[in-house]
Design an enzyme around this catalytic site. Structure first.
Site, PDB file in Angstrom:
ATOM      1  N   SER A 170       0.835  -1.200   0.000  1.00 15.33           N
ATOM      2  CA  SER A 170       0.000   0.000   0.000  1.00 15.33           C
ATOM      3  C   SER A 170       0.875   1.257   0.000  1.00 15.33           C
ATOM      4  O   SER A 170       1.689   1.428  -0.904  1.00 15.33           O
ATOM      5  CB  SER A 170      -0.958  -0.042   1.194  1.00 15.33           C
ATOM      6  OG  SER A 170      -1.921   0.976   1.097  1.00 15.33           O
ATOM      7  N   ASP A 235     -10.066  -4.212  -5.142  1.00 17.77           N
ATOM      8  CA  ASP A 235      -9.489  -3.253  -4.189  1.00 17.77           C
ATOM      9  C   ASP A 235     -10.347  -1.996  -4.138  1.00 17.77           C
ATOM     10  O   ASP A 235     -10.526  -1.313  -5.150  1.00 17.77           O
ATOM     11  CB  ASP A 235      -8.055  -2.912  -4.607  1.00 17.77           C
ATOM     12  CG  ASP A 235      -7.263  -2.202  -3.522  1.00 17.77           C
ATOM     13  OD1 ASP A 235      -7.840  -1.330  -2.853  1.00 17.77           O
ATOM     14  OD2 ASP A 235      -6.067  -2.507  -3.364  1.00 17.77           O
ATOM     15  N   HIS A 264      -8.454  -4.477  -0.543  1.00 22.45           N
ATOM     16  CA  HIS A 264      -7.180  -3.822  -0.231  1.00 22.45           C
ATOM     17  C   HIS A 264      -6.473  -4.463   0.956  1.00 22.45           C
ATOM     18  O   HIS A 264      -5.242  -4.511   0.977  1.00 22.45           O
ATOM     19  CB  HIS A 264      -7.416  -2.336   0.057  1.00 22.45           C
ATOM     20  CG  HIS A 264      -6.158  -1.539   0.146  1.00 22.45           C
ATOM     21  ND1 HIS A 264      -5.333  -1.308  -0.945  1.00 22.45           N
ATOM     22  CD2 HIS A 264      -5.561  -0.920   1.201  1.00 22.45           C
ATOM     23  CE1 HIS A 264      -4.301  -0.581  -0.567  1.00 22.45           C
ATOM     24  NE2 HIS A 264      -4.407  -0.334   0.728  1.00 22.45           N
TER      25      HIS A 264
END
Length: 288
Positions: A170, A235, A264
């Site tokens: 991320s 996501d 995610h």
């Protein structure tokens, strides 16, 4: 101006042209620290104390495999570092840059589990303003933080670049891409990566503006190491299209992992996540 989309125009006139402002709006959610580091009288040995919120899942014996210390960045901040010895015969060490809403305490159990399953040691650090690290989380500090972690991994443990896998998850893909664009390593793994801050906030953005933050899309082509990209197709935070766009810009892409149905924060819960990492580390890197 005529080529700008409506959302880009809105951003241009409504948001201050400052990467730091964009970054603070989008990226950093440091939790209350889930651990403390206590230094002995010599000042050289640090003891890790985890709070209940760290959700430690192993015994004290596994905890003994974790070594922590503090190091200073070029920006003057002191950041917490963690070296997890998961395997005595590990060839590779993952330099792991974690997500935006966790700290080392919360990640420690995950590191033990991941490293032992893929036969890698793991070195990680907390960004400025996270956990026991001083300072504030900013884009510039991210780059200084990962540089300090890289130098500590190499000098303190004598680990050579060809034995380091740079891993970012991320927001952690931002310092990872920046580092990998400047230093060659065994490989790079980008887990749920973003192309840039503007492109996350305004999906119709087609180019990088001077005030954009986290421009992975402009740096990834400079990476000369093999790159594995992992992204969930559902996501909800960083759209799957970001992973695809970065994959298309890689100099040395390997077979990516698109996790069907994953969001995610749950990619690692799918069986193919570990399967792909094991294959990449134990088989593919040998032949690259």
């Amino acid at each position: 101006m005529n080529n700008l989309s409506f959302s880009e125009l809105c951003c241009l006139f409504c948001c201050p042209p400052c990467p730091g402002k964009i970054a603070s709006k989008l990226a950093f959610l440091p939790p209350d620290p889930t651990y403390t580091l206590m230094c002995d009288e010599s000042g050289s040995r640090w003891t890790l104390h985890l709070s209940e919120r760290a959700d430690w899942q192993y015994s004290s014996r596994e905890k003994d495999a974790i070594e922590c210390f503090m190091t200073r960045t070029s920006k003057g901040n002191r950041i917490a570092c963690m070296f997890v010895r998961c395997s005595p015969n590990a060839k590779y060490t993952l330099l792991f840059s974690h997500g935006n809403a966790v700290d080392l305490g919360q990640m420690s159990s995950f590191y033990i589990g991941l490293g032992s399953r893929i036969n890698c040691n793991i070195f990680s650090y907390d960004y400025s303003g996270y956990g026991a690290s001083s300072g504030k989380p900013t884009e510039k500090n991210l780059y200084a933080d990962v540089e300090a972690a890289w130098l500590a991994l190499r000098t303190r443990y004598g680990i050579r670049p060809e034995n380091v896998i740079i891993y970012g998850q991320s927001i952690g893909t931002v310092p990872s891409v920046d580092l990998a664009a400047r230093y060659e390593s065994a490989a790079v793994i980008l887990h749920s990566p973003l192309t840039s801050g503007m492109r996350v906030a305004f999906p119709d953005t087609k180019k990088t503006y001077c005030f954009d933050a986290f421009p992975n899309i402009d740096k990834i082509s400079k990476i000369t190491s093999p790159v594995l990209i992992i992204h969930g197709t559902e996501d909800e935070v960083i759209d799957f299209s970001h992973g695809l766009a970065l994959f298309e810009r890689c100099q040395r892409p390997v077979e990516p992992l698109w996790v069907e149905g994953a969001g995610h924060n749950d990619v690692e819960l799918y069986g193919q996540y570990l399967e792909r990492l094991k294959q990449f580390v134990s088989q593919e890197l040998v032949n690259l």
